[in-house]
Design a protein around this motif. Sequence first.
Motif, PDB file in Angstrom:
ATOM      1  N   ASP A  24     -12.604 -15.606  -7.710  1.00 14.52           N
ATOM      2  CA  ASP A  24     -13.003 -16.573  -8.738  1.00 14.52           C
ATOM      3  C   ASP A  24     -11.797 -17.348  -9.268  1.00 14.52           C
ATOM      4  OD1 ASP A  24     -15.712 -16.090  -8.645  1.00 14.52           O
ATOM      5  OD2 ASP A  24     -15.672 -14.549 -10.195  1.00 14.52           O
ATOM      6  N   LEU A  25     -10.668 -16.663  -9.465  1.00 14.09           N
ATOM      7  CA  LEU A  25      -9.466 -17.345  -9.942  1.00 14.09           C
ATOM      8  C   LEU A  25      -9.037 -18.413  -8.932  1.00 14.09           C
ATOM      9  CD1 LEU A  25      -7.162 -17.600 -11.998  1.00 14.09           C
ATOM     10  CD2 LEU A  25      -5.915 -15.864 -10.672  1.00 14.09           C
ATOM     11  N   LYS A  26      -9.038 -18.056  -7.676  1.00 14.53           N
ATOM     12  CA  LYS A  26      -8.667 -19.018  -6.633  1.00 14.53           C
ATOM     13  C   LYS A  26      -9.615 -20.212  -6.631  1.00 14.53           C
ATOM     14  CE  LYS A  26      -8.372 -19.248  -1.558  1.00 14.53           C
ATOM     15  NZ  LYS A  26      -8.481 -18.443  -0.324  1.00 14.53           N
ATOM     16  N   ARG A  27     -10.909 -19.940  -6.714  1.00 10.37           N
ATOM     17  CA  ARG A  27     -11.902 -21.018  -6.680  1.00 10.37           C
ATOM     18  C   ARG A  27     -11.783 -21.937  -7.893  1.00 10.37           C
ATOM     19  NH1 ARG A  27     -16.478 -21.184  -9.405  1.00 10.37           N
ATOM     20  NH2 ARG A  27     -16.339 -18.951  -9.888  1.00 10.37           N
ATOM     21  N   LEU A  28     -11.683 -21.364  -9.077  1.00  8.72           N
ATOM     22  CA  LEU A  28     -11.652 -22.185 -10.290  1.00  8.72           C
ATOM     23  C   LEU A  28     -10.423 -23.087 -10.332  1.00  8.72           C
ATOM     24  CD1 LEU A  28     -12.806 -19.483 -12.875  1.00  8.72           C
ATOM     25  CD2 LEU A  28     -14.102 -21.492 -12.161  1.00  8.72           C
ATOM     26  N   VAL A  29      -9.250 -22.523 -10.018  1.00  6.89           N
ATOM     27  CA  VAL A  29      -8.019 -23.308 -10.108  1.00  6.89           C
ATOM     28  C   VAL A  29      -7.969 -24.363  -9.009  1.00  6.89           C
ATOM     29  CG1 VAL A  29      -5.502 -23.210  -9.972  1.00  6.89           C
ATOM     30  CG2 VAL A  29      -6.745 -21.479 -11.271  1.00  6.89           C
ATOM     31  N   THR A  30      -8.240 -23.964  -7.776  1.00  4.38           N
ATOM     32  CA  THR A  30      -8.131 -24.930  -6.676  1.00  4.38           C
ATOM     33  C   THR A  30      -9.176 -26.037  -6.785  1.00  4.38           C
ATOM     34  OG1 THR A  30      -9.488 -23.493  -5.263  1.00  4.38           O
ATOM     35  CG2 THR A  30      -7.097 -23.264  -5.097  1.00  4.38           C
ATOM     36  N   ASP A  31     -10.396 -25.699  -7.201  1.00  2.00           N
ATOM     37  CA  ASP A  31     -11.419 -26.743  -7.362  1.00  2.00           C
ATOM     38  C   ASP A  31     -10.973 -27.777  -8.395  1.00  2.00           C
ATOM     39  OD1 ASP A  31     -12.958 -25.485  -5.514  1.00  2.00           O
ATOM     40  OD2 ASP A  31     -14.537 -24.825  -6.891  1.00  2.00           O
ATOM     41  N   HIS A  32     -10.394 -27.312  -9.497  1.00  2.00           N
ATOM     42  CA  HIS A  32      -9.925 -28.231 -10.540  1.00  2.00           C
ATOM     43  C   HIS A  32      -8.786 -29.111 -10.011  1.00  2.00           C
ATOM     44  CE1 HIS A  32      -9.504 -29.095 -14.981  1.00  2.00           C
ATOM     45  NE2 HIS A  32      -8.421 -29.657 -14.489  1.00  2.00           N
ATOM     46  N   LEU A  33      -7.872 -28.508  -9.295  1.00  6.14           N
ATOM     47  CA  LEU A  33      -6.729 -29.276  -8.783  1.00  6.14           C
ATOM     48  C   LEU A  33      -7.175 -30.328  -7.771  1.00  6.14           C
ATOM     49  CD1 LEU A  33      -4.034 -26.474  -8.260  1.00  6.14           C
ATOM     50  CD2 LEU A  33      -4.301 -28.025 -10.191  1.00  6.14           C
ATOM     51  N   VAL A  34      -8.034 -29.933  -6.839  1.00  7.10           N
ATOM     52  CA  VAL A  34      -8.482 -30.875  -5.813  1.00  7.10           C
ATOM     53  C   VAL A  34      -9.272 -32.013  -6.446  1.00  7.10           C
ATOM     54  CG1 VAL A  34      -9.986 -31.136  -3.806  1.00  7.10           C
ATOM     55  CG2 VAL A  34      -8.457 -29.161  -3.960  1.00  7.10           C
ATOM     56  N   GLU A  35     -10.104 -31.692  -7.400  1.00  2.00           N
ATOM     57  CA  GLU A  35     -10.879 -32.733  -8.074  1.00  2.00           C
ATOM     58  C   GLU A  35      -9.966 -33.716  -8.803  1.00  2.00           C
ATOM     59  OE1 GLU A  35     -14.473 -33.112 -11.386  1.00  2.00           O
ATOM     60  OE2 GLU A  35     -13.946 -31.161 -10.545  1.00  2.00           O
ATOM     61  N   ALA A  36      -8.847 -33.205  -9.318  1.00  2.80           N
ATOM     62  CA  ALA A  36      -7.905 -34.069 -10.032  1.00  2.80           C
ATOM     63  C   ALA A  36      -6.964 -34.807  -9.078  1.00  2.80           C
ATOM     64  CB  ALA A  36      -7.092 -33.234 -11.021  1.00  2.80           C
ATOM     65  N   SER A  42      -1.917 -23.971   1.484  1.00  6.83           N
ATOM     66  CA  SER A  42      -2.506 -22.638   1.632  1.00  6.83           C
ATOM     67  C   SER A  42      -2.627 -21.987   0.272  1.00  6.83           C
ATOM     68  CB  SER A  42      -1.655 -21.758   2.561  1.00  6.83           C
ATOM     69  OG  SER A  42      -0.382 -21.532   1.992  1.00  6.83           O
ATOM     70  N   ALA A  43      -3.501 -20.982   0.205  1.00  7.38           N
ATOM     71  CA  ALA A  43      -3.734 -20.285  -1.062  1.00  7.38           C
ATOM     72  C   ALA A  43      -3.875 -18.794  -0.798  1.00  7.38           C
ATOM     73  CB  ALA A  43      -4.983 -20.823  -1.753  1.00  7.38           C
ATOM     74  N   GLY A  44      -3.390 -17.995  -1.724  1.00  5.05           N
ATOM     75  CA  GLY A  44      -3.536 -16.547  -1.640  1.00  5.05           C
ATOM     76  C   GLY A  44      -3.853 -15.985  -3.003  1.00  5.05           C
ATOM     77  N   ALA A  45      -4.822 -15.052  -3.063  1.00  6.60           N
ATOM     78  CA  ALA A  45      -5.214 -14.442  -4.337  1.00  6.60           C
ATOM     79  C   ALA A  45      -5.121 -12.927  -4.198  1.00  6.60           C
ATOM     80  CB  ALA A  45      -6.621 -14.863  -4.720  1.00  6.60           C
ATOM     81  N   LEU A  54      -2.328 -15.672  -8.224  1.00  5.94           N
ATOM     82  CA  LEU A  54      -2.680 -16.769  -7.328  1.00  5.94           C
ATOM     83  C   LEU A  54      -1.409 -17.475  -6.896  1.00  5.94           C
ATOM     84  CD1 LEU A  54      -4.806 -18.720  -6.036  1.00  5.94           C
ATOM     85  CD2 LEU A  54      -4.664 -20.050  -8.160  1.00  5.94           C
ATOM     86  N   THR A  55      -1.300 -17.760  -5.602  1.00  4.69           N
ATOM     87  CA  THR A  55      -0.174 -18.544  -5.103  1.00  4.69           C
ATOM     88  C   THR A  55      -0.697 -19.691  -4.249  1.00  4.69           C
ATOM     89  OG1 THR A  55       1.819 -18.498  -3.723  1.00  4.69           O
ATOM     90  CG2 THR A  55       0.088 -16.938  -3.159  1.00  4.69           C
ATOM     91  N   LEU A  56      -0.176 -20.891  -4.476  1.00  6.19           N
ATOM     92  CA  LEU A  56      -0.522 -22.086  -3.715  1.00  6.19           C
ATOM     93  C   LEU A  56       0.759 -22.702  -3.171  1.00  6.19           C
ATOM     94  CD1 LEU A  56      -3.054 -23.792  -6.186  1.00  6.19           C
ATOM     95  CD2 LEU A  56      -3.577 -22.231  -4.309  1.00  6.19           C
ATOM     96  N   THR A  57       0.700 -23.210  -1.965  1.00  4.66           N
ATOM     97  CA  THR A  57       1.898 -23.810  -1.362  1.00  4.66           C
ATOM     98  C   THR A  57       1.714 -25.309  -1.171  1.00  4.66           C
ATOM     99  OG1 THR A  57       1.128 -23.398   0.894  1.00  4.66           O
ATOM    100  CG2 THR A  57       2.416 -21.658  -0.149  1.00  4.66           C
ATOM    101  N   ASP A  58       2.844 -26.018  -1.226  1.00  6.34           N
ATOM    102  CA  ASP A  58       2.930 -27.449  -0.891  1.00  6.34           C
ATOM    103  C   ASP A  58       1.991 -28.325  -1.710  1.00  6.34           C
ATOM    104  OD1 ASP A  58       4.856 -26.822   0.951  1.00  6.34           O
ATOM    105  OD2 ASP A  58       3.504 -26.834   2.670  1.00  6.34           O
ATOM    106  N   LEU A  59       2.107 -28.204  -3.010  1.00  2.00           N
ATOM    107  CA  LEU A  59       1.406 -29.144  -3.880  1.00  2.00           C
ATOM    108  C   LEU A  59       2.225 -30.420  -3.992  1.00  2.00           C
ATOM    109  CD1 LEU A  59       0.267 -26.278  -4.877  1.00  2.00           C
ATOM    110  CD2 LEU A  59      -0.211 -27.454  -7.022  1.00  2.00           C
TER     111      LEU A  59
END
Length: 746
Positions: A24-36, A42-45, A54-59
């Motif tokens: 859920d943490l991965k989904r909530l954060v990444t959905d918000h970021l992509v929408e913005a 890549s993502a890892g939870a 949560l870790t995200l690469t190459d933003l």
Amino acid sequence: MPDLLLELFSEEIPARMQARAAADLKRLVTDHLVEAGLTYASAGAFATPRRLTLTLTDLPDATQAVREERKGPRTDAPEKAIEGFLRATGLSREALEVRNDKKGQVYFAVIEKPGRPADAVVAEAVEAAVRGFPWPKSMRWGSGSLRWVRPLARILCQLSDEAGHRTVPVSVEGIEAGAETEGHRFMNRGPISVAGFEDYETKLRTHNVILDPEERAERIWHDATQRAFAAGLELVEDKGLLAEVAGLVEWPVVLMGEIGQEFLGLPPEVLQTSMREHQKFFSVRAPETGRIERFVTVANIETRDAGATILAGNRKVLAARLSDAKFFWENDLRKVADKGIEGMETMAAPLANVVFHEKLGTQAERVARIAALAREIAPAVGADPDLAEQAARVAKADLASEMVYEFPELQGIMGAHYARAAGLPAPVAAACETHYRPLGRSDAVPEEPVAIAVALADKIDMLTGFWAIGEKPTGSGDPFALRRAALGVIRTILHHDIRRPLFEAAIGALNAHVDAIIRRDRRLLLEETKLAEALGGLDGDVVEAGTKLLSERVAAAEAEIAASTGHTLVALVDLASFIDDRLKVLMRDEGLRHDVIDAVAGRAQRDVVAVRVAKARAMQAFLDTEDGTNLLAAYRRASNIVAAEEKKDGRAYDAAPDPARAAEPAEQALFEALETLAPRVETALKAEDFGEAMAAMAALRAPVDTFFDDVTVNGDDAGLRENRLCLLNALRALMRRVAAWDAIQD
């Protein structure tokens, strides 16, 4: 391009919630970021008992600037339309552009959104995720309004790139994001400063925290199996318990302890269930005997005495738990040991006072129905009727045992132990244990004939009973697990290739339920009538009103009796449709095409389940061949020609074609092929050899192709035309004997 590291640090998160929370943490954060407008590579939870990570690469460093144009109303449109457009765009009228359009001058809004730095977007996403997190259960603490599964203590939020590491300015209910986390609660307390995910994971490990739950599980399993192997024993596999225990510890330390000698005589399932449910212990057994002899526990700390104190405490608590289990086991054994069927029936006696369902009677009444039904089904599955009836009479006796009352998940398993202790035949004990199966898609079906008969009787009684009282699954609701019961019947029939019909048994069971319901209503009415007579000394108006009501209810019951046959028939048809839907689901799961499934619907010869599946498998395999594809095309051509001419002429061309009137060699060849192959197809269908039926039809391909190449169906000679249309109808009819080819799609 920066990488994101986010950690939400709290008090202990229940193990059962951790995997879902990380997702859920991965989904909530990444959905918000992509929408913005912030993408990532890549993502890892991850989750531990005290943290979600949560870790995200190459933003990207910032979102891209956006320029959007929106067409609005005409300049001479009503004022309310223009005001609505202004509200939607957030602009003033002066900011709008006026452009020429084919309908006149039109307002256009040009909205420019500048790019935003990643820090600001991430801060928004994190705060929104924390405030809107979908915990199954959550709590508030202190004076704030924030809800979390347990009190939230820290937020670590960091962006890292070649230039360094920076903390994202996140603030939630007074908790300010930082660049610090904490290690193990006991072995390495205190804050730890980190710089990026790799540094974070490494420092956690040096401070006795393994971040990845899969790694923790692998470590537990490896250490536990090695300890068991060293002692000449083996660990009992339990994937569910392994996942749960991995969620209880951040630094797993595996310890193996001994079970008291006085408890080793308990059934292995009792020991395993008691240790798993109460202590979260793994069971360790002797490979030769299967006896549970030791246990494995997983501590969250390394101790100076190598866990000796922990094991001593665990053994003490375990002894208390197993003492209760031993007491239950011995009490139950006294009722049945060496007492045969009478002992099991004595154990089952309390079921007469246990209501199965208010409209379907007690558990004892249900057992009696299952016993009669099992006896009826037994010949169809190769079981001895007497043994099947006996097994059904005792299969649910353990529901009244003290052991199953304490551990409901042992129902059936304990029944087998008690049946063996009572000295009952092995098939009866096997039926006690396996008649509930299959419990799910991956669960095995019963294998022994007596067990098969009891299992089918149990599930058919469930289905017909609840259909008789109108308690059917609706939507996603299925409180009595009737879908599972239907799938259980289907899977059992398929697995054992049961070809003798079970519909007679279902009809009998349904009638028995309806009759029992009516008898129960009559008994209640009789009791109420006697009560009314006893109250005859009351006021006359009261007695008259009560007598009228009772008369109406008696009349309604009599009408229900008269209509019971019709009610049974309607319920049976509806139940058959329900089972048909479950069968279609099972066939689709097997990979069979939906159009092939429809093509064999309703064409069973002796058993709707086994025949339809066998036919669907053969038909799909045939359609995957060149012969199948070409013959399907020929069928469609023949069917379309006949249907079109029947519609045009207003008559059916279903008369037997006359071979003597065949004018062309290709016509004669098709007559000969049908004459030769029709008996072969019929023989194959009677033998339910659908592969052979398809092979026989494949031989029609060549004469059918030649017929369409060389013969004009709608010629000038009316007699030849009629005979040829009847010939094509004969071809169509033969193919329809096998399946509904019209249902097949391209």
